[in-house]
Design an enzyme around this catalytic site. Structure first.
Site, PDB file in Angstrom:
ATOM      1  N   ASN A   7     -23.651   3.425  40.054  1.00 16.50           N
ATOM      2  CA  ASN A   7     -22.736   3.165  41.132  1.00 16.50           C
ATOM      3  C   ASN A   7     -23.572   1.359  40.585  1.00 16.50           C
ATOM      4  OD1 ASN A   7     -23.262   4.494  42.897  1.00 16.50           O
ATOM      5  ND2 ASN A   7     -25.196   4.776  44.000  1.00 16.50           N
ATOM      6  N   HIS A  35     -19.634   9.935  48.788  1.00 10.73           N
ATOM      7  CA  HIS A  35     -18.423   8.882  47.809  1.00 10.73           C
ATOM      8  C   HIS A  35     -17.196  10.228  47.427  1.00 10.73           C
ATOM      9  CE1 HIS A  35     -21.575   6.891  45.066  1.00 10.73           C
ATOM     10  NE2 HIS A  35     -22.555   7.977  45.536  1.00 10.73           N
TER      11      HIS A  35
HETATM   12 FE1  HDE Z   1     -24.659  10.833  44.445  1.00  7.86          FE
HETATM   13  N1  HDE Z   1     -24.256  12.492  44.682  1.00  7.86           N
HETATM   14  N2  HDE Z   1     -26.574  12.012  45.093  1.00  7.86           N
HETATM   15  N3  HDE Z   1     -26.130   9.023  43.450  1.00  7.86           N
HETATM   16  N4  HDE Z   1     -23.378  10.670  43.337  1.00  7.86           N
HETATM   17  C1  HDE Z   1     -22.877  12.781  44.609  1.00  7.86           C
HETATM   18  O1  HDE Z   1     -21.662  15.261  43.571  1.00  7.86           O
HETATM   19  C2  HDE Z   1     -26.973  12.880  44.993  1.00  7.86           C
HETATM   20  C3  HDE Z   1     -27.353   9.187  44.033  1.00  7.86           C
HETATM   21  C4  HDE Z   1     -22.700   8.940  42.541  1.00  7.86           C
HETATM   22  O2  HDE Z   1     -16.461  10.146  42.271  1.00  7.86           O
HETATM   23  C5  HDE Z   1     -22.400  14.222  44.730  1.00  7.86           C
HETATM   24  O3  HDE Z   1     -19.770  15.190  43.605  1.00  7.86           O
HETATM   25  C6  HDE Z   1     -28.412  13.416  45.275  1.00  7.86           C
HETATM   26  C7  HDE Z   1     -27.457   7.930  42.618  1.00  7.86           C
HETATM   27  C8  HDE Z   1     -21.487   8.666  42.535  1.00  7.86           C
HETATM   28  O4  HDE Z   1     -16.890  12.375  42.133  1.00  7.86           O
HETATM   29  C9  HDE Z   1     -23.595  14.662  45.170  1.00  7.86           C
HETATM   30  C10 HDE Z   1     -28.731  11.675  44.790  1.00  7.86           C
HETATM   31  C11 HDE Z   1     -26.445   7.519  42.176  1.00  7.86           C
HETATM   32  C12 HDE Z   1     -21.244   9.742  42.759  1.00  7.86           C
HETATM   33  C13 HDE Z   1     -24.863  13.698  45.224  1.00  7.86           C
HETATM   34  C14 HDE Z   1     -28.294  10.633  44.605  1.00  7.86           C
HETATM   35  C15 HDE Z   1     -25.428   8.074  42.495  1.00  7.86           C
HETATM   36  C16 HDE Z   1     -22.016  11.159  43.439  1.00  7.86           C
HETATM   37  C17 HDE Z   1     -21.429  13.791  46.468  1.00  7.86           C
HETATM   38  C18 HDE Z   1     -30.461  11.404  45.597  1.00  7.86           C
HETATM   39  C19 HDE Z   1     -26.311   6.758  41.505  1.00  7.86           C
HETATM   40  C20 HDE Z   1     -19.574  10.257  42.996  1.00  7.86           C
HETATM   41  C21 HDE Z   1     -19.694  14.404  45.242  1.00  7.86           C
HETATM   42  C22 HDE Z   1     -31.187  11.496  44.875  1.00  7.86           C
HETATM   43  C23 HDE Z   1     -26.995   6.810  40.088  1.00  7.86           C
HETATM   44  C24 HDE Z   1     -19.189  10.755  42.319  1.00  7.86           C
HETATM   45  C25 HDE Z   1     -20.597  15.460  44.019  1.00  7.86           C
HETATM   46  C26 HDE Z   1     -17.824  10.943  41.753  1.00  7.86           C
HETATM   47  C27 HDE Z   1     -22.131  12.655  44.016  1.00  7.86           C
HETATM   48  C28 HDE Z   1     -25.533  14.238  44.680  1.00  7.86           C
HETATM   49  C29 HDE Z   1     -28.139   9.791  44.687  1.00  7.86           C
HETATM   50  C30 HDE Z   1     -24.171   8.305  41.766  1.00  7.86           C
HETATM   51  C31 HDE Z   1     -24.011  14.986  46.909  1.00  7.86           C
HETATM   52  C32 HDE Z   1     -28.952  14.357  45.565  1.00  7.86           C
HETATM   53  C33 HDE Z   1     -29.164   6.839  43.140  1.00  7.86           C
HETATM   54  C34 HDE Z   1     -20.765   8.100  41.457  1.00  7.86           C
HETATM   55  O5  HDE Z   1     -24.040  16.044  44.351  1.00  7.86           O
END
Ligand code: HDE
Length: 698
Positions: free
Chosen positions: A154, A81
Site C-alpha cells: 500500500n 481494491h
Molecule cells: Fe489485501 N487483499 N488484504 N491488503 N490487498 C486483496 O486479493 C487481504 C492488506 C492489497 O491490485 C484481495 O486479489 C487480507 C494489506 C492490495 O489486484 C484479498 C488482509 C495490504 C490488493 C485481500 C489484507 C494489502 C489487495 C482482494 C488483512 C498492504 C490489490 C483482491 C489481513 C500490505 C491487489 C485480491 C491488486 C487485494 C486480502 C490487508 C494490499 C481479499 C485478508 C495490509 C494492493 O484477497
C-alpha cells in the site's frame, strides 16, 4: 442491388465470372470476422429472420453466440481494491543483497526484471472514482527467473488491524452500508467510525488515512510499502527481517481535500488518465526500491513488535537502503485482460525471500489465492498471460481443472514415478538445494487464540506520526477528522473517536472537538500508556522531496487577442523542467492570438477546470477577460486555483477576473509581464502560507 446490409457491395472483391456472372470472393481469411469457433461471418449487421420484417430465427448461431458472450463478459470485481490502474515496466537491481538473500533478483546487479504494477483504491467499487480519501494499493508482480514475486503493498506503511481475522469486519465497516448501499468509496460514515472507534489498534492507520497521503495528486507521486515484515534468507538459511519501500522520483504530492472532491466530479478517472497519458508520452514514472534490514536482536531491541502491522520502523532508527529502481514504461494493451485479470499473491515468493509470523500477513497468505478462485473462476488462473511466470519454466504434476490450457503428455501425473522410456524416475522433481525453503525459526508449542502483549500499545506511534508532521499537515489531519466525523450521525460514535484521539495528542482532540463544536470527552482508557517517541521528520510529505514541475501540469487559460509571446515563455519554462502545458480556451477550436495566429486548445473551459492542474496562468486580452467575467467556469477556474494554493500567473488584462474571483496578491500570484521565473518557482509547489486566508483549518 440491395445487399444484406443495405450497403453497396464494395466491401468484398467483386469480379465477373467467365459467363459474365458476378462473383463476390471473400476477403482474405485473416481479415474476416468469425464466430468464436472460426466460422467466417457473412453479415455482422443483421440477425437471421423469417422475412425482412419476420421473427428472428433460433437457428441464428451468429446472433446467439455474440449476445451470449456479451451477457457473460463481467466477472466479480475484487472484494477490495476493486478500482485499479496498472502498467508494465522493469525492475533493475542497483545494489546486491547477496549478504542477506539468495534470491537472484536481489543479487544480480544490473539485471532487469519485467514487472506489472497495479495501483488501486481500497473501498470503492471498480466503477468508482480515483480521488476519494483512501489508501492506495501498490501491487508489483516481478516475473523473476525463480518464479513470480508479488510484493502486494500500500502507499501507507501500517494497517488498521493486527490480525487477519478482523479484515472482513474492517472492509464491511468501510464499504457502503449494508442496508442503504451508500456511501460509495468513502470512510466518512457511521459504520467505519464505529468500527475504528471500537478498535484502538486502528488509531495509527487512522492518522495516516486522515493525512494528505490518502488524497494523492497522482499515482506517480505516491510512496509504496510492503507493510508486513518479511524475511530474507541467505544460502545457509540465515534470516534477516526486511521491510520494503518504494520512493517516487517525482516526490510524494497530494491534493487539497476540496480539490480532491472537485476532481472526482470533473474527472473520475483522473489518476488512471494521468498514469496512462504520462507513459503514453514517454514520461515514465520511476521509483527507488529500498529496504530496512534488521537482525532478530535488533528487532528485539525495538520498543515495539515488528510483527505488528500497526507499527512502522522509523527511518531514523533503521535507515532505508536503496537497492534498486522500478520504471513503468508500457501501458496495458487491454484493460480487462491485464489490469482486471492480474492476480497478486503474497505467497508468490522466490527462494531467498520468506514471510514472518505477522498475523496480518499470515491471513493474507490464504486469502489472495482463495479470492482469485471466485474472481477468475478457475484454479488455472496462473495460465492467463498476465499471471503466467515468464522468467522461468513452471512444471509440476497438477492437472486438469477449468480452462486447462496446457496439454500434458504421458501418464506420469504423480510423483515419484518411473515411467520415463529408460525406466528411471521421470518428470519434474523437488530441488532440496535450489527450491524455496522456509526460515527454520522456532515456534511455540501451545495452540492459543491470543493477541501478543507486545501488540498492546495502540497510541504511541499514532502520536509519533501526528507530532512528526509539519504544522500544515497536522492542520490537514485535524480538518479531515472534523470533516469525516461531521458526517457521522451517531454522537456516541463521534465521542468514542474523540476520546481515542485524546490518547494521541490532547491538542489534536481539542481542535477536532472545537471543529465539531462539541465538548472534548476524557481520553479513553489506553491498554498501555502512550509513549513520546523521538519524532520522525521522514514521515512528512511537505519538505521531504525537492519542489519540482517535473511530471506536473500547468493550465494556460487564453482568450481571443491573448499575447502569444507570453504563452510561449510560460510553455517553454514549464516544458524545460519536464512539466506539461495544456491550453484551455472558451472553445475547443482555440483562439486567435493578438498576432493573428490561431492557438488550438487542448481543453474547453467548462470541461477543463483548474483542479486538474498543478498551477494556472491566465493569459487574457481585455475584451476576452470582459467576456469571462460573465462565465462561471472562468471564475471557478481562477477561484479554485487560488483556493487550492496553486500558483496563478496573469497578464495585466486578466486583473478584473482575479479581482472578481477574490484573488489577492501573494508570492504565488505573479504578473507574467514582470517575471515568469517567479511564476515557475511558485508553480513547483503549493502556496502553504496562503492556506489560512482561504479556509478555516481545525
Ligand atoms: Fe489485501 N487483499 N488484504 N491488503 N490487498 C486483496 O486479493 C487481504 C492488506 C492489497 O491490485 C484481495 O486479489 C487480507 C494489506 C492490495 O489486484 C484479498 C488482509 C495490504 C490488493 C485481500 C489484507 C494489502 C489487495 C482482494 C488483512 C498492504 C490489490 C483482491 C489481513 C500490505 C491487489 C485480491 C491488486 C487485494 C486480502 C490487508 C494490499 C481479499 C485478508 C495490509 C494492493 O484477497
Amino acid at each position: 442491388m440491395a445487399t444484406s446490409n443495405g450497403r453497396a457491395s464494395n466491401d468484398t472483391t467483386s469480379r465477373l465470372g467467365s459467363g459474365g456472372e458476378l462473383h463476390q470472393s471473400s476477403s482474405a481469411p485473416e481479415t474476416r470476422i468469425t464466430t468464436n469457433h472460426g466460422v467466417p461471418i457473412s453479415d455482422n449487421q443483421n440477425s437471421l429472420k423469417g422475412g425482412q420484417r419476420g421473427p428472428t430465427l433460433l437457428e441464428d448461431f451468429v446472433l446467439r453466440e455474440k449476445i451470449q458472450h456479451f451477457d457473460h463478459e463481467r466477472i466479480p470485481e475484487r472484494i477490495v481494491h476493486a478500482r485499479g490502474s496498472a502498467a508494465h515496466g522493469f525492475f533493475e537491481l542497483t545494489e546486491s543483497l547477496a549478504e542477506f538473500s539468495r534470491a537472484k533478483i536481489l543479487i544480480e546487479v544490473g539485471a532487469k526484471t519485467e514487472v506489472f504494477t497495479r495501483f488501486s483504491t481500497v473501498a470503492g467499487g471498480a466503477g468508482s472514482v480515483d480521488t476519494p480519501r483512501d489508501v492506495r494499493g501498490f501491487a508489483v508482480k516481478f516475473y523473476t527467473k525463480e518464479g513470480n514475486w508479488d510484493l502486494v503493498g500500500n502507499n501507507i506503511p501500517v494497517f488498521f488491524i493486527q490480525d487477519a481475522i478482523k479484515f472482513p469486519d474492517l472492509i464491511h465497516a468501510v464499504k457502503m452500508e449494508a442496508d442503504r448501499g451508500y456511501p460509495q468509496a468513502a470512510s466518512a460514515h457511521d459504520t467505519f467510525w464505529d468500527f475504528v472507534g471500537l478498535m484502538p489498534e486502528s488509531t495509527h492507520m487512522v492518522m495516516w488515512a486522515m493525512s494528505d497521503r490518502a488524497i494523492p495528486r497522482s499515482l506517480r507521486m505516491i510512496e509504496g510499502f510492503g507493510v508486513n515484515t518479511f524475511r530474507l534468507l541467505d544460502d545457509e538459511g540465515r534470516p534477516t527481517f526486511v521491510k520494503f519501500h518504494w520512493r517516487p522520483k517525482l516526490g510524494t504530492q497530494s491534493t487539497c481535500w476540496d480539490e480532491a472532491v472537485k476532481i472526482a466530479g470533473a474527472d473520475p478517472d483522473y489518476h488512471r488518465r494521468d498514469l496512462y497519458e504520462a507513459i503514453d508520452k514517454g514520461d515514465f514514472p520511476e521509483w527507488e526500491f529500498g529496504v530496512q534490514l534488521l537482525s532478530q536482536e535488533e528487532a528485539d531491541a525495538l520498543p515495539f513488535d515488528i510483527l505488528d502491522a500497526t507499527k512502522l520502523i522509523p527511518e531514523e532508527l533503521v535507515p532505508i537502503r536503496v537497492i534498486g529502481r522500478m520504471v513503468l514504461n508500457r501501458n496495458p494493451d487491454n484493460f480487462f485482460a491485464e489490469t482486471e485479470q492480474v492476480a497478486f499473491l503474497p505467497t508468490n515468493l522466490p527462494p531467498g525471500i520468506d514471510v514472518s509470523e505477522d498475523p496480518l500477513l499470515q491471513g493474507r497468505l490464504f486469502s489472495y489465492q482463495d479470492t482469485q478462485l471466485s474472481r477468475l473462476g478457475t484454479v488455472n488462473f496462473h495460465q492467463l498471460p498476465i499471471n503466467k511466470a515468464k522468467g522461468c519454466p513452471f512444471q509440476n504434476l497438477q492437472r486438469d481443472g477449468h480452462m486447462q490450457t496446457q496439454v500434458f503428455k504421458g501418464r506420469a501425473n504423480y510423483e515419484p514415478n518411473s515411467l520415463s522410456e529408460s525406466g528411471e524416475e521421470g518428470g519434474p522433481r523437488e530441488d532440496p538445494v535450489g527450491g524455496f525453503r522456509t526460515a527454520a525459526v522456532p515456534v511455540e508449542e501451545h495452540k492459543v487464540r491470543l493477541r501478543a502483549e507486545s501488540f498492546a500499545d495502540h497510541y504511541s506511534q499514532a502520536r509519533l506520526f501526528f507530532r512528526s508532521q509539519s504544522e500544515i499537515e497536522q492542520a490537514h489531519i485535524a480538518s479531515a477528522l472534523v470533516f469525516e466525523l461531521s458526517k457521522v450521525t451517531l454522537e456516541h460514535v463521534r465521542n468514542r473517536v474523540l476520546a481515542n484521539l485524546g490518547n494521541v495528542d490532547a491538542d489534536l482532540a481539542k481542535r477536532v472537538a472545537e471543529g465539531l463544536n462539541v465538548p472534548p470527552p476524557k481520553p479513553s482508557k489506553a491498554a498501555l500508556t502512550p509513549q513520546n517517541m523521538d519524532l520522525s521528520p521522514a514521515l512528512r510529505i511537505v519538505g521531504k522531496y525537492p519542489e519540482t514541475l517535473k511530471g506536473r501540469a500547468v493550465g494556460i487559460l487564453v482568450t481571443d487577442g491573448a499575447d502569444g509571446a507570453t504563452v510561449d515563455v510560460v510553455r517553454k519554462g514549464v516544458e524545460a523542467e519536464g512539466g506539461t502545458v495544456k491550453i484551455v480556451a472558451p472553445k475547443i477550436g482555440g483562439v486567435t492570438l493578438k498576432n493573428g495566429k490561431i492557438l488550438k486548445a487542448d481543453g474547453q473551459l467548462a470541461g477543463t477546470p483548474s483542479v486538474i492542474f498543478d498551477a494556472v496562468a491566465l493569459v487574457l486580452s481585455q475584451e476576452g477577460c470582459a467576456h469571462l467575467l460573465k462565465e462561471g467556469a472562468a471564475l471557478a477556474f481562477a477561484m479554485d486555483a487560488f483556493g487550492h494554493l496553486k500558483a496563478v500567473g496573469f497578464t495585466g488584462d486578466a486583473k478584473p477576473l482575479l479581482d472578481k474571483a477574490g484573488i489577492v496578491a501573494d508570492a504565488g500570484v505573479v504578473d507574467l509581464a514582470l517575471n515568469t521565473a517567479d511564476f515557475l518557482a511558485a508553480a513547483r509547489t503549493r502556496q502553504w502560507d496562503r492556506e489560512r486566508s482561504v479556509r478555516s483549518l481545525a
